[in-house]
Design an enzyme around this catalytic site. Structure first.
Site, PDB file in Angstrom:
ATOM      1  N   THR A 139      31.220  47.186  43.681  1.00 20.00           N
ATOM      2  CA  THR A 139      30.263  46.441  44.510  1.00 20.00           C
ATOM      3  C   THR A 139      28.969  47.207  44.763  1.00 20.00           C
ATOM      4  O   THR A 139      28.951  48.248  45.412  1.00 20.00           O
ATOM      5  CB  THR A 139      30.862  46.011  45.867  1.00 20.00           C
ATOM      6  OG1 THR A 139      32.167  45.474  45.683  1.00 20.00           O
ATOM      7  CG2 THR A 139      29.973  44.944  46.498  1.00 20.00           C
TER       8      THR A 139
ATOM      9  N   ARG B  80      35.031  42.799  32.901  1.00 18.65           N
ATOM     10  CA  ARG B  80      35.597  41.958  33.959  1.00 18.65           C
ATOM     11  C   ARG B  80      35.120  40.529  33.765  1.00 18.65           C
ATOM     12  O   ARG B  80      33.919  40.281  33.606  1.00 18.65           O
ATOM     13  CB  ARG B  80      35.161  42.486  35.320  1.00 18.65           C
ATOM     14  CG  ARG B  80      35.401  41.533  36.499  1.00 18.65           C
ATOM     15  CD  ARG B  80      34.915  42.199  37.778  1.00 18.65           C
ATOM     16  NE  ARG B  80      34.916  41.319  38.934  1.00 18.65           N
ATOM     17  CZ  ARG B  80      33.828  40.850  39.538  1.00 18.65           C
ATOM     18  NH1 ARG B  80      32.617  41.168  39.066  1.00 18.65           N
ATOM     19  NH2 ARG B  80      33.920  40.060  40.594  1.00 18.65           N
TER      20      ARG B  80
ATOM     21  N   ARG C  45      33.554  30.036  52.648  1.00 18.74           N
ATOM     22  CA  ARG C  45      32.112  29.868  52.529  1.00 18.74           C
ATOM     23  C   ARG C  45      31.624  28.703  53.380  1.00 18.74           C
ATOM     24  O   ARG C  45      32.405  27.821  53.756  1.00 18.74           O
ATOM     25  CB  ARG C  45      31.720  29.590  51.068  1.00 18.74           C
ATOM     26  CG  ARG C  45      32.121  30.673  50.083  1.00 18.74           C
ATOM     27  CD  ARG C  45      31.734  30.277  48.652  1.00 18.74           C
ATOM     28  NE  ARG C  45      32.181  31.256  47.667  1.00 18.74           N
ATOM     29  CZ  ARG C  45      31.478  32.316  47.304  1.00 18.74           C
ATOM     30  NH1 ARG C  45      30.285  32.515  47.838  1.00 18.74           N
ATOM     31  NH2 ARG C  45      31.953  33.167  46.402  1.00 18.74           N
TER      32      ARG C  45
ATOM     33  N   LYS D  35      42.588  43.971  45.073  1.00 24.58           N
ATOM     34  CA  LYS D  35      41.232  44.193  45.567  1.00 24.58           C
ATOM     35  C   LYS D  35      41.293  44.350  47.088  1.00 24.58           C
ATOM     36  O   LYS D  35      41.750  43.444  47.787  1.00 24.58           O
ATOM     37  CB  LYS D  35      40.324  43.028  45.178  1.00 24.58           C
ATOM     38  CG  LYS D  35      40.126  42.897  43.674  1.00 24.58           C
ATOM     39  CD  LYS D  35      39.399  41.616  43.314  1.00 24.58           C
ATOM     40  CE  LYS D  35      37.992  41.573  43.850  1.00 24.58           C
ATOM     41  NZ  LYS D  35      37.293  40.311  43.467  1.00 24.58           N
TER      42      LYS D  35
END
Length: 481
Positions: free
Chosen positions: A278, A33, A74, A220
């Site tokens: 994850t 990835r 963020r 995802k």
């Protein structure tokens, strides 16, 4: 015993040494990835090219996933470094504040429309839920909060709204540029971050195709609202990744195990690929061995039927990338030994839509009930091998194809192994013999073993598989029937 579950490893600074890549390939990595959230385009292209070169040196095919950053919301940065938020204190998320002007009282945010998405009473989770803020009021560009769970907060940590509902689009301008880079590097899969619905997945596919990309699309699952459209998303994508970090923050940790199992079950029933990701072995960023809890986590995903398990920081920035791959390989093999290797027939009202699909499903059912040792699927696109891999079985499926892109694509399919094979004759008996000889050369079968071969009458035609042949190794192989 061949490992059926595939291992994905994230590339990063820790894997830039070719010797480390060699160790990871030897340890069993199947797919890599490339994370577009970090590094520049040149880094991504270089890393993809390097891993393919090293794979060729080992006689392997390794797939490449280009993972888009998406609209990661963020906080900005702090003027004097990390701050400590105290429980009960007032803290402001300020859309007008500069990127390095944060303090203990307030901090900037990257997504300037966030004040329009929240209201009094909402709960915001920072840094994967480590910091919890309660929204007291929204005044213009300021989100005034009370600290519910405090702690240290540093630059660029993520923001999630509990329950989801943020309006940020899945495909950002940065993603559009990165899609072109992914097409340039001939990525085998493009992973779309934070899709809300099937339309987001389709938009990514259209942009990728327009840029010249031919790989599959991975959705995802990271947003709470994605679960409301999960069947449409799976139907539109080629694969789904259960990205348990952001998803767990939005829906709550307690809901995550059940959701993971449901997504894997849905994906397999809809003939799509499932990836579990994850923090699967997070302790191995610093440790040479995983915790027992991590061992159980990986094993349970395997037993649930996931096609692949993924390593993130463990290989990208961790101290022991190859050991993390080796540990995951060992755990997957152990779990697979416990799994039921015989498929159970389930009568279903579903009708096959295509002849090649019928051949694929009939072949795997026959193999499970006849003691077949290997299945050889001559394939152009990889579709036949994918359908076979959706049925529970311990029998290896060899996707035999002349196309490099197809060989790379099937590296993500559970229980499927790519083989470079080109049909050079129209004589079916000769082709059958060459297929069996290749399997014998690989040590997959030996004299007396049964092998199933699937292929089409017309070589080179995608979707043309229309025949299944059962042969015994060592016996004269006559014309196809």
């Amino acid at each position: 015993m061949l490992r059926r579950t595939k291992i994905i490893a994230t590339l990063g600074p820790a894997t830039d040494d070719p010797a480390v890549l060699d160790e990871m390939i030897q340890a069993g990595v199947d797919v890599v990835r490339v994370n577009f959230s970090h590094g520049g385009a040149e880094d991504h292209v270089r890393r993809a090219e390097t891993v393919r070169n090293r794979a060729r040196a080992h006689g392997r095919q390794i797939g490449v996933i280009a993972d888009l950053q998406g609209p990661k919301i963020r906080i900005e940065g702090f003027r004097d470094g990390a701050v400590t938020l105290r429980e009960g204190a007032r803290f402001v998320l300020d859309a007008s504040l500069g990127p390095r002007d944060g303090s203990e009282e307030r901090v900037g945010i990257t997504y300037k429309d966030l004040p329009g998405d929240v209201e009094r009473g909402d709960t915001l989770l920072l840094d994967d839920g480590r910091i919890v803020l309660w929204v007291d009021e929204v005044v213009g560009h300021e989100i005034v909060c009370r600290v519910v769970v405090g702690g240290e907060l540093s630059d660029s940590k993520g923001i999630n709204r509990q329950g989801g509902g943020l309006s940020a689009k899945a495909i950002t301008e940065k993603d559009r540029a990165d899609i072109r880079v992914a097409a340039e590097m001939q990525a085998d899969y493009l992973a779309v971050s934070f899709p809300r619905n099937a339309e987001d997945v389709q938009e990514a596919r259209e942009l990728f195709r327009a840029a010249g990309g031919e790989g599959g699309i991975i959705a995802k699952i990271e947003r709470a609202e994605a679960m409301e459209a999960i069947e449409d998303i799976i139907r539109t994508a080629d694969a789904v990744m259960i990205a348990r970090g952001d998803l767990g923050v939005e829906i709550g940790d307690a809901e995550l195990p059940g959701v993971q199992k449901r997504i894997i079950r849905l994906a397999r029933s809809m003939d799509k690929i499932a990836i579990t990701a994850t923090q699967m072995m997070q302790s191995m960023v610093e440790s040479q061995i995983p915790t027992r809890a991590e061992v159980f986590d990986v094993a349970n995903a395997v037993l649930d039927g996931t096609d692949a398990v993924m390593l993130s920081a463990e290989t990208a920035t961790g101290r022991y990338p190859a050991k993390a791959v080796a540990a995951m390989d060992r755990i997957c093999r152990g779990a697979e030994r416990q799994a039921d290797s015989v498929a159970v027939e389930r009568r279903s009202p579903v009708r096959f839509q295509r002849v090649d699909e019928a051949i694929a499903k009939a072949s795997i059912y026959t193999a499970n009930h006849l003691g077949v040792k290997a299945i050889a699927a001559l394939t152009e696109s990889g579709a036949t091998a994918l359908w076979m891999s959706r049925v529970t079985s311990g029998i290896p499926i060899y996707a035999m194809t002349r196309h490099v892109a197809t060989r790379r694509k099937v590296t993500l399919y559970r229980g499927v192994y790519p083989v470079s094979f080109d049909v050079t004759t129209t004589d079916h008996a000769t082709v059958n013999r060459e297929i069996v000889d290749e399997l014998v050369r690989r040590g997959a079968v030996r004299d007396g073993d049964l092998v199933i071969i699937t292929k089409g009458d017309l070589s080179g035609v995608a979707g043309g598989t229309n025949a299944m042949k059962i042969v015994r190794v060592g016996e004269l192989i006559g014309p196809a029937t």
